[in-house]
Design a protein around this motif. Structure first.
Motif, PDB file in Angstrom:
ATOM      1  N   ALA A  15       0.835  -1.205   0.000  1.00  0.00           N
ATOM      2  CA  ALA A  15       0.000   0.000   0.000  1.00  0.00           C
ATOM      3  C   ALA A  15       0.866   1.250   0.000  1.00  0.00           C
ATOM      4  O   ALA A  15       0.583   2.224  -0.711  1.00  0.00           O
ATOM      5  CB  ALA A  15      -0.924  -0.008   1.211  1.00  0.00           C
ATOM      6  N   ALA A  16       1.947   1.227   0.790  1.00  0.00           N
ATOM      7  CA  ALA A  16       2.856   2.373   0.828  1.00  0.00           C
ATOM      8  C   ALA A  16       3.540   2.578  -0.517  1.00  0.00           C
ATOM      9  O   ALA A  16       3.704   3.715  -0.987  1.00  0.00           O
ATOM     10  CB  ALA A  16       3.897   2.172   1.929  1.00  0.00           C
ATOM     11  N   LEU A  17       3.920   1.496  -1.163  1.00  0.00           N
ATOM     12  CA  LEU A  17       4.561   1.599  -2.477  1.00  0.00           C
ATOM     13  C   LEU A  17       3.588   2.155  -3.512  1.00  0.00           C
ATOM     14  O   LEU A  17       3.982   2.951  -4.378  1.00  0.00           O
ATOM     15  CB  LEU A  17       5.086   0.223  -2.905  1.00  0.00           C
ATOM     16  CG  LEU A  17       6.278  -0.299  -2.095  1.00  0.00           C
ATOM     17  CD1 LEU A  17       6.474  -1.794  -2.323  1.00  0.00           C
ATOM     18  CD2 LEU A  17       7.549   0.462  -2.429  1.00  0.00           C
ATOM     19  N   ARG A  89       8.723  -9.730  -4.964  1.00  0.00           N
ATOM     20  CA  ARG A  89       8.373  -8.728  -3.950  1.00  0.00           C
ATOM     21  C   ARG A  89       9.393  -7.601  -3.970  1.00  0.00           C
ATOM     22  O   ARG A  89      10.590  -7.828  -4.111  1.00  0.00           O
ATOM     23  CB  ARG A  89       8.319  -9.347  -2.553  1.00  0.00           C
ATOM     24  CG  ARG A  89       7.267 -10.426  -2.368  1.00  0.00           C
ATOM     25  CD  ARG A  89       7.158 -10.811  -0.914  1.00  0.00           C
ATOM     26  NE  ARG A  89       6.606  -9.732  -0.113  1.00  0.00           N
ATOM     27  CZ  ARG A  89       6.871  -9.540   1.181  1.00  0.00           C
ATOM     28  NH1 ARG A  89       7.704 -10.332   1.814  1.00  0.00           N
ATOM     29  NH2 ARG A  89       6.311  -8.531   1.834  1.00  0.00           N
ATOM     30  N   PHE A  90       8.915  -6.376  -3.773  1.00  0.00           N
ATOM     31  CA  PHE A  90       9.791  -5.214  -3.769  1.00  0.00           C
ATOM     32  C   PHE A  90      10.915  -5.368  -2.747  1.00  0.00           C
ATOM     33  O   PHE A  90      12.037  -4.884  -2.968  1.00  0.00           O
ATOM     34  CB  PHE A  90       8.984  -3.947  -3.466  1.00  0.00           C
ATOM     35  CG  PHE A  90       9.833  -2.708  -3.413  1.00  0.00           C
ATOM     36  CD1 PHE A  90      10.066  -1.971  -4.550  1.00  0.00           C
ATOM     37  CD2 PHE A  90      10.441  -2.304  -2.226  1.00  0.00           C
ATOM     38  CE1 PHE A  90      10.880  -0.853  -4.524  1.00  0.00           C
ATOM     39  CE2 PHE A  90      11.255  -1.184  -2.184  1.00  0.00           C
ATOM     40  CZ  PHE A  90      11.475  -0.455  -3.340  1.00  0.00           C
ATOM     41  N   ASN A  91      10.650  -6.028  -1.625  1.00  0.00           N
ATOM     42  CA  ASN A  91      11.634  -6.170  -0.545  1.00  0.00           C
ATOM     43  C   ASN A  91      12.946  -6.759  -1.030  1.00  0.00           C
ATOM     44  O   ASN A  91      13.995  -6.543  -0.406  1.00  0.00           O
ATOM     45  CB  ASN A  91      11.071  -7.036   0.579  1.00  0.00           C
ATOM     46  CG  ASN A  91       9.738  -6.545   1.089  1.00  0.00           C
ATOM     47  OD1 ASN A  91       8.798  -6.369   0.320  1.00  0.00           O
ATOM     48  ND2 ASN A  91       9.619  -6.321   2.393  1.00  0.00           N
ATOM     49  N   LEU A 106      10.521  -1.207   5.953  1.00  0.00           N
ATOM     50  CA  LEU A 106      10.214  -0.611   4.660  1.00  0.00           C
ATOM     51  C   LEU A 106       9.094   0.415   4.779  1.00  0.00           C
ATOM     52  O   LEU A 106       9.196   1.533   4.251  1.00  0.00           O
ATOM     53  CB  LEU A 106       9.830  -1.703   3.657  1.00  0.00           C
ATOM     54  CG  LEU A 106       9.454  -1.236   2.250  1.00  0.00           C
ATOM     55  CD1 LEU A 106      10.575  -0.428   1.608  1.00  0.00           C
ATOM     56  CD2 LEU A 106       9.089  -2.435   1.372  1.00  0.00           C
ATOM     57  N   VAL A 107       8.018   0.053   5.477  1.00  0.00           N
ATOM     58  CA  VAL A 107       6.898   0.982   5.647  1.00  0.00           C
ATOM     59  C   VAL A 107       7.345   2.230   6.397  1.00  0.00           C
ATOM     60  O   VAL A 107       6.979   3.360   6.036  1.00  0.00           O
ATOM     61  CB  VAL A 107       5.737   0.285   6.385  1.00  0.00           C
ATOM     62  CG1 VAL A 107       4.669   1.304   6.797  1.00  0.00           C
ATOM     63  CG2 VAL A 107       5.116  -0.794   5.509  1.00  0.00           C
ATOM     64  N   ALA A 130      15.688   6.761  -2.180  1.00  0.00           N
ATOM     65  CA  ALA A 130      15.852   7.515  -0.939  1.00  0.00           C
ATOM     66  C   ALA A 130      15.478   6.669   0.266  1.00  0.00           C
ATOM     67  O   ALA A 130      16.166   6.693   1.304  1.00  0.00           O
ATOM     68  CB  ALA A 130      14.994   8.779  -0.984  1.00  0.00           C
ATOM     69  N   ALA A 131      14.401   5.885   0.153  1.00  0.00           N
ATOM     70  CA  ALA A 131      14.009   4.988   1.250  1.00  0.00           C
ATOM     71  C   ALA A 131      15.094   3.947   1.505  1.00  0.00           C
ATOM     72  O   ALA A 131      15.387   3.605   2.661  1.00  0.00           O
ATOM     73  CB  ALA A 131      12.678   4.319   0.927  1.00  0.00           C
ATOM     74  N   ALA A 132      15.701   3.436   0.438  1.00  0.00           N
ATOM     75  CA  ALA A 132      16.774   2.452   0.583  1.00  0.00           C
ATOM     76  C   ALA A 132      17.980   3.062   1.288  1.00  0.00           C
ATOM     77  O   ALA A 132      18.553   2.467   2.205  1.00  0.00           O
ATOM     78  CB  ALA A 132      17.174   1.910  -0.784  1.00  0.00           C
TER      79      ALA A 132
END
Length: 432
Positions: A15-17, A89-91, A106-107, A130-132
């Motif tokens: 959902a966040a993605l 999965r994005f993870n 991640l969230v 940026a999140a990474a």
């Protein structure tokens, strides 16, 4: 080594993605202004990363990162890594100390990115990069591995002032709408990750690409390391450089091209002066390295079980002419048997260039369509390209329907290839 990606139900992370995708600019102009703005608002986490190895190129980037991870982790080091795209999965894109990022982390990272961005237009890749960086800066590690997403010069990962080492894997014709319509132009974009005084490992290249890379390196004063090579041996391969000479077992990743990817990774390790990777750790890493969906033979699972007894099933994420060439070379090393290519491709790929090296090795082609981050080509376009090259081809519809039809065929070697996204969907379907 971490386990292979598996399918999973929807999560808060997904959902966040999706929210990040909603911030995507109406038009994309490649550049670093947006990501610099966002990183500054986050406190510049990219400046707090452990020593980094930055990898660009057309083919082999992910495999080279996988080798680096395998060698370093076998030697006992903690490694953070950022790669793209993901298979299931994005993870998978963000690994913290060897493991895919936890949904909770991640969230939280995405939430902080959203707050800092304040609703301004930003691409999905810029925001997730940026999140990474944020998550990796706060995860204790010894080494950071970064793979560019597209190009190099204007790629969102290219914000590090001074990585420890850079690597340019083989450059080929891909993403031409963004990077240019010649090897020289594409190589010049990839060379944008080179930095003055920073060691640069240049893998074997087509002559036109090599010339452009060396010219760029000379212009900015990058320190090129070409003092290494690999040689195939009966037992595996030999890595040779002025610093090291090693007789090594074959890598767990299939394909002769993986020897140069492993060699580039080994050459880069020589420039991490306070990191020691013993010979035995290198041998262990070669035996344990994993990079799913790359010339991977599948021996069980839902899709495999639909095939007639005696069939082979292979997944390979090749999706451009150079990838098709490597796949063809690999198939030539296998005993000849009836071979079926199940393929689907994104709209911007060079279909004939990918299929041409496979034309004499494939007895039949099944064209499929799939949902992805970009539109895929109509199956009819692939059937047409196959016919042009003399490959009997049919429209197979969706992937799983194509496998239902294959269940009524004679035993064969089934190759699923043409798109990383397609292979990801095949892995997910096979895991059900």
């Amino acid at each position: 080594m971490a386990n292979r990606p598996t399918s999973a139900p929807p999560t808060d992370a997904e959902a966040a993605l999706r929210r990040l995708k909603g911030l995507h600019p109406s038009t994309i102009d490649l550049g670093l202004d947006r990501v610099h703005r966002l990183l500054s608002a986050l406190g510049d986490p990219h400046r707090r990363l452990p020593r980094a190895i930055h990898v660009a190129g057309t083919n082999g980037k992910g495999s080279t990162v996988a080798f680096l991870r395998a060698f370093l982790e076998a030697a006992g080091y903690r490694v953070n890594a950022y790669t793209s795209p993901h298979l299931i999965r994005f993870n998978e894109r963000i690994r913290l100390a060897g493991q895919p990022i936890d949904d909770r982390v991640l969230v939280e990272s995405i939430g902080r990115v959203e707050a800092a961005n304040e609703g301004q237009p930003i691409t999905f890749f810029e925001a997730t990069t940026a999140a990474a960086f944020l998550a990796m800066a706060e995860s204790a590690a010894d080494v950071t591995l970064l793979e560019t997403g597209l190009g190099g010069r204007l790629d969102a990962t290219n914000v590090l002032d001074r990585p420890a080492v850079t690597i340019i894997t083989p450059v080929g014709m891909d993403h031409m709408a963004w990077l240019g319509d010649s090897l020289a132009l594409i190589a010049a974009e990839k060379a944008g990750i080179l930095k003055p005084g920073v060691p640069a490992i240049i893998a074997p290249q087509p002559a036109e690409a090599e010339k452009a890379l060396l010219e760029k390196a000379a212009a900015i004063g990058a320190s090129i390391d070409r003092d290494w090579r690999v040689e195939a041996t009966i037992e595996g391969f030999r890595f040779l450089s002025s610093a090291r000479s090693l007789d090594l077992p074959p890598p767990a990743l299939a394909g002769d091209h993986q020897l140069n990817n492993a060699g580039a990774a080994l050459a880069a390790l020589a420039h991490l002066f306070d990191i020691e990777v013993p010979d035995e750790a290198i041998r262990t890493g070669l035996r344990q390295v994993e990079w799913p969906g790359r010339l991977e033979r599948i021996g069980s699972g839902a899709l495999f079980d639909r095939l007639p007894a005696g069939s082979e099933l292979w997944f390979d994420a090749a999706h451009n002419p150079e990838g098709g060439l490597q796949l063809g070379r690999f198939l030539r090393t296998l005993p000849r048997r009836p071979t079926v290519l199940v393929t689907g491709m994104y709209y911007d790929k060079r279909v004939e260039g990918f299929l041409a090296p496979l034309a004499s090795l494939v007895d039949r082609m099944v064209a499929v369509e799939f949902e992805g981050e970009q539109p895929c080509l109509p199956a009819s376009r692939l059937v047409e390209a196959g016919a042009t090259l003399g490959i009997p081809a049919v429209d197979g519809g969706a992937l799983e329907r194509a496998f239902e039809d294959l269940s009524d065929s004679a035993p064969a070697r089934i190759i699923v290839s043409g798109s990383i996204a397609l292979v990801g969907r095949a892995l997910a379907a096979n895991a059900r």
